[in-house]
Design a protein around this motif. Structure first.
Motif, mmCIF file in Angstrom:
data_model
loop_
_atom_site.group_PDB
_atom_site.id
_atom_site.type_symbol
_atom_site.label_atom_id
_atom_site.label_comp_id
_atom_site.label_asym_id
_atom_site.label_seq_id
_atom_site.Cartn_x
_atom_site.Cartn_y
_atom_site.Cartn_z
ATOM 1 N N GLY C 7 -13.675 78.146 -70.245
ATOM 2 C CA GLY C 7 -14.470 78.472 -69.064
ATOM 3 C C GLY C 7 -14.995 77.252 -68.342
ATOM 4 O O GLY C 7 -15.428 77.327 -67.193
ATOM 5 N N TYR C 8 -15.001 76.111 -69.019
ATOM 6 C CA TYR C 8 -15.440 74.879 -68.370
ATOM 7 C C TYR C 8 -14.251 74.013 -67.966
ATOM 8 O O TYR C 8 -14.243 73.406 -66.897
ATOM 9 N N ILE C 9 -13.262 73.955 -68.839
ATOM 10 C CA ILE C 9 -12.129 73.059 -68.583
ATOM 11 C C ILE C 9 -11.305 73.544 -67.414
ATOM 12 O O ILE C 9 -10.937 72.770 -66.529
ATOM 13 N N PRO C 11 -12.045 75.573 -64.751
ATOM 14 C CA PRO C 11 -12.624 75.338 -63.413
ATOM 15 C C PRO C 11 -12.628 73.867 -63.035
ATOM 16 O O PRO C 11 -12.401 73.524 -61.871
ATOM 17 N N ALA C 12 -12.887 72.982 -64.022
ATOM 18 C CA ALA C 12 -12.904 71.544 -63.710
ATOM 19 C C ALA C 12 -11.554 71.105 -63.166
ATOM 20 O O ALA C 12 -11.471 70.414 -62.140
ATOM 21 N N TYR C 13 -10.472 71.520 -63.850
ATOM 22 C CA TYR C 13 -9.140 71.129 -63.390
ATOM 23 C C TYR C 13 -8.772 71.808 -62.090
ATOM 24 O O TYR C 13 -8.173 71.199 -61.193
ATOM 25 N N SER C 16 -10.664 70.153 -59.236
ATOM 26 C CA SER C 16 -10.095 68.833 -58.958
ATOM 27 C C SER C 16 -8.787 68.979 -58.208
ATOM 28 O O SER C 16 -8.540 68.273 -57.221
ATOM 29 N N ALA C 19 -9.433 69.993 -54.684
ATOM 30 C CA ALA C 19 -9.963 68.890 -53.881
ATOM 31 C C ALA C 19 -8.864 67.914 -53.504
ATOM 32 O O ALA C 19 -8.721 67.528 -52.338
ATOM 33 N N LEU C 20 -8.059 67.499 -54.463
ATOM 34 C CA LEU C 20 -7.022 66.503 -54.188
ATOM 35 C C LEU C 20 -5.958 67.070 -53.251
ATOM 36 O O LEU C 20 -5.559 66.428 -52.281
ATOM 37 N N LEU C 23 -7.360 67.374 -49.766
ATOM 38 C CA LEU C 23 -7.383 66.099 -49.040
ATOM 39 C C LEU C 23 -6.016 65.786 -48.452
ATOM 40 O O LEU C 23 -5.905 65.354 -47.302
ATOM 41 N N VAL C 24 -4.973 65.999 -49.248
ATOM 42 C CA VAL C 24 -3.626 65.703 -48.770
ATOM 43 C C VAL C 24 -3.259 66.634 -47.620
ATOM 44 O O VAL C 24 -2.760 66.198 -46.568
#
Lengths: 252, 219, 59
Positions: C7-9, C11-13, C16, C19-20, C23-24
């Motif tokens: 549940g934490y890992i 969402p973090a990935y 990320s 976001a990346l 941006l592209v």
């Protein structure tokens, strides 16, 4: 042999926007390719790393949190050098570089904060703690937001360039002061449980994936920065074309 | 220079009660906080120095866009730049006058607000001392923000966001020193001296940077 | 594989990646928009100052 043939390449080779576009155009796909490869390698290495005996699988978050944090600072470094370029060396593309980097840096900073939260909750039981490092990154995020607000607010490009450069440099001069003061404040108000943000000493099984991911993130930034600089140059061309047309229409 | 200082002082005290607005905001903060945290006198005394500093800091930040307001309104920026005095010195004098008009009232009002927060005399004295030394720093570094937004119509909030990160050390050491005077093991002099150092540093950096920006804002 | 930390890992990935990629995508879309805007302006006959100078020089 003539002097020009032995002249070393310098940043001034990129001073001409047209020249920059000519160089950046073909370079960007290559940069993107290398970035993708590094990212793939880094992710593969990360997921193959063993579960850390203290942190369990959440050490996986470290592989995307730490690079984001490093990049948030690296990006501000690039912006500071760009600011010097505008104020001291008057490099024509320095302002382009600063504007292109600012939003990217802000996103990396936010990413560092959010992934840090997601790492902190299972590990240390809190979504947010006011420890020195988190607080410093939060302040850095506010600095980025201020710069972005300023970039949007000032219309005239020359005024904006100078303003952004000065504020970026004043900010970078103050970053050591801010870090020092936040550290001071934090040691005075040491929380009851000692936080170990570094985790255990870095085992190569974790260090190598981390370094590869950091390199991947760095190349990602370089590629994106080149792309954004290109867009900013195009934006200025459009602006000068429109202004030229208005001027000629007015004179006609 | 003295003439400029006095003129700035008169102007600053006159312009739509800018000093008064800051003072009122300070009062608002000090009044609202007890409603938020409850009337427990011991708690209020404990958070007193921090609330005084927070209120004074925010009030100072909001008053910064008045620094070059006169020049913005009548376009006399060019006149300022053509003066024989270095622009940095002019900004220094203006910032000092700005502090006397907007920051000093906050310092003078602090004892009254300290009493409202049930602070001990020692705590009040320390808070006033740190405020007296620290609020000029806000005016000096705030000059950079004011210079940068001089061309904007409503630059006030942008200034606040820009300058806030830079004045956090001022807040930290101001509050540290205030608590240091009250709590036994905590030191007073080291954070107080660092606060003095920061003010002096900003007194140089602020006008220099602001002057640099202003020199070309008029272009 | 993640134990109870998924549940934490995840969402973090996911955040990320969003976001990346975001941006592209933003950069690419911006590039295309600028390119088409430039093409449009050039079509209308607008020139840049340096280009206008070159045109005048060439007659």
């Amino acid at each position: 042999m003539s002097e020009t043939a032995i002249r070393r390449a310098s940043l001034w080779d990129f001073a001409n926007p047209t020249r920059y576009l000519a160089i950046a155009g073909p370079a960007i796909p290559w940069l993107a390719g290398v970035t993708a490869l590094l990212l793939a390698a880094g992710l593969w290495m990360s997921f193959r790393a063993p579960a850390d005996y203290q942190q369990g699988a959440t050490v996986l978050i470290m592989f995307i949190h730490v690079p984001a944090a490093w990049l948030s600072m690296f990006c501000y470094g690039v912006m500071s050098v760009s600011a010097l370029g505008t104020l001291v060396w008057r490099h024509p593309l320095a302002d382009v570089s600063l504007r292109a980097a600012a939003p990217v840096g802000a996103v990396f900073t936010l990413l560092a904060l959010v992934t840090g939260s997601l790492w902190g909750k299972p590990m240390w039981g809190a979504w947010w703690v006011w420890d020195a490092r988190l607080t410093s990154v939060l302040v850095l995020f506010i600095i980025y937001l201020g710069l972005l607000a300023l970039a949007r607010a000032i219309e005239d490009p020359a005024t904006a360039a100078r303003a952004l450069a000065v504020v970026t440099l004043v900010g970078s001069v103050n970053l050591p002061i801010i870090k020092f003061s936040v550290n001071w404040w934090n040691t005075l108000h040491q929380p009851a449980s000692v936080m170990r943000m570094d985790g255990p000493k870095m085992d190569p099984a974790f260090l190598y994936p981390l370094l590869v991911m950091a390199l991947a993130y760095t190349l990602f930034f370089i590629t994106l920065h080149a792309m954004n600089m290109r867009n900013e140059i195009l934006r200025r061309r459009i602006r000068s074309m429109r202004m030229n047309a208005a001027r000629e229409a007015g004179g006609a | 220079m003295i003439a400029l200082f006095l003129r700035e002082l008169k102007l600053a005290s006159r312009i739509g009660g800018g000093a008064l607005t800051g003072l009122l905001f300070f009062l608002a903060v000090v009044t609202v906080v007890p409603f938020g945290v409850g009337p427990d006198l011991k708690l209020l005394a404990r958070i007193g120095p921090a609330m005084l500093w927070t209120g004074a800091l925010l009030a100072s930040l909001l008053g910064l866009d008045r620094l070059f307001q006169g020049e913005r309104e009548d376009g006399s920026l060019d006149l300022l730049l053509m003066s024989e005095h270095p622009i940095a010195l002019i900004v220094f004098v203006k910032s000092l006058a700005h502090w006397v008009a907007t920051g000093l009232p906050l310092v003078l009002a602090a004892p009254v607000f300290g009493l409202m927060m049930n602070m001990e005399p020692v705590a009040i004295a320390a808070s006033v001392a740190t405020l007296a030394v620290g609020t000029p720093a806000i005016s000096f570094v705030g000059a950079v923000g004011a210079a940068v937004t001089v061309t904007l119509a409503r630059g006030g909030l942008v200034i606040a966001v820009l300058i806030l990160p830079l004045v956090i050390p001022v807040l930290i050491f101001g509050v540290s020193a205030s608590y240091g005077a009250v709590e036994d093991p905590a030191p007073f002099l080291p954070p107080f001296l660092i606060l003095c150092a920061i003010t002096l540093f900003f007194a140089v950096l602020g006008p220099l940077a602001a002057g640099h920006v202003l020199r070309h804002a008029a272009d | 594989m993640f134990g109870n930390y998924a549940g934490y890992i995840v969402p973090a990935y996911v955040l990320s990646a969003l976001a990346l990629v975001g941006l592209v995508v933003w950069s690419v879309l911006d590039y295309r928009a600028r390119r088409s805007e430039l093409a449009e302006l050039e079509r209308k006959g607008l020139k840049r100052r340096s280009q206008a100078g070159a045109d005048r020089a060439n007659g």
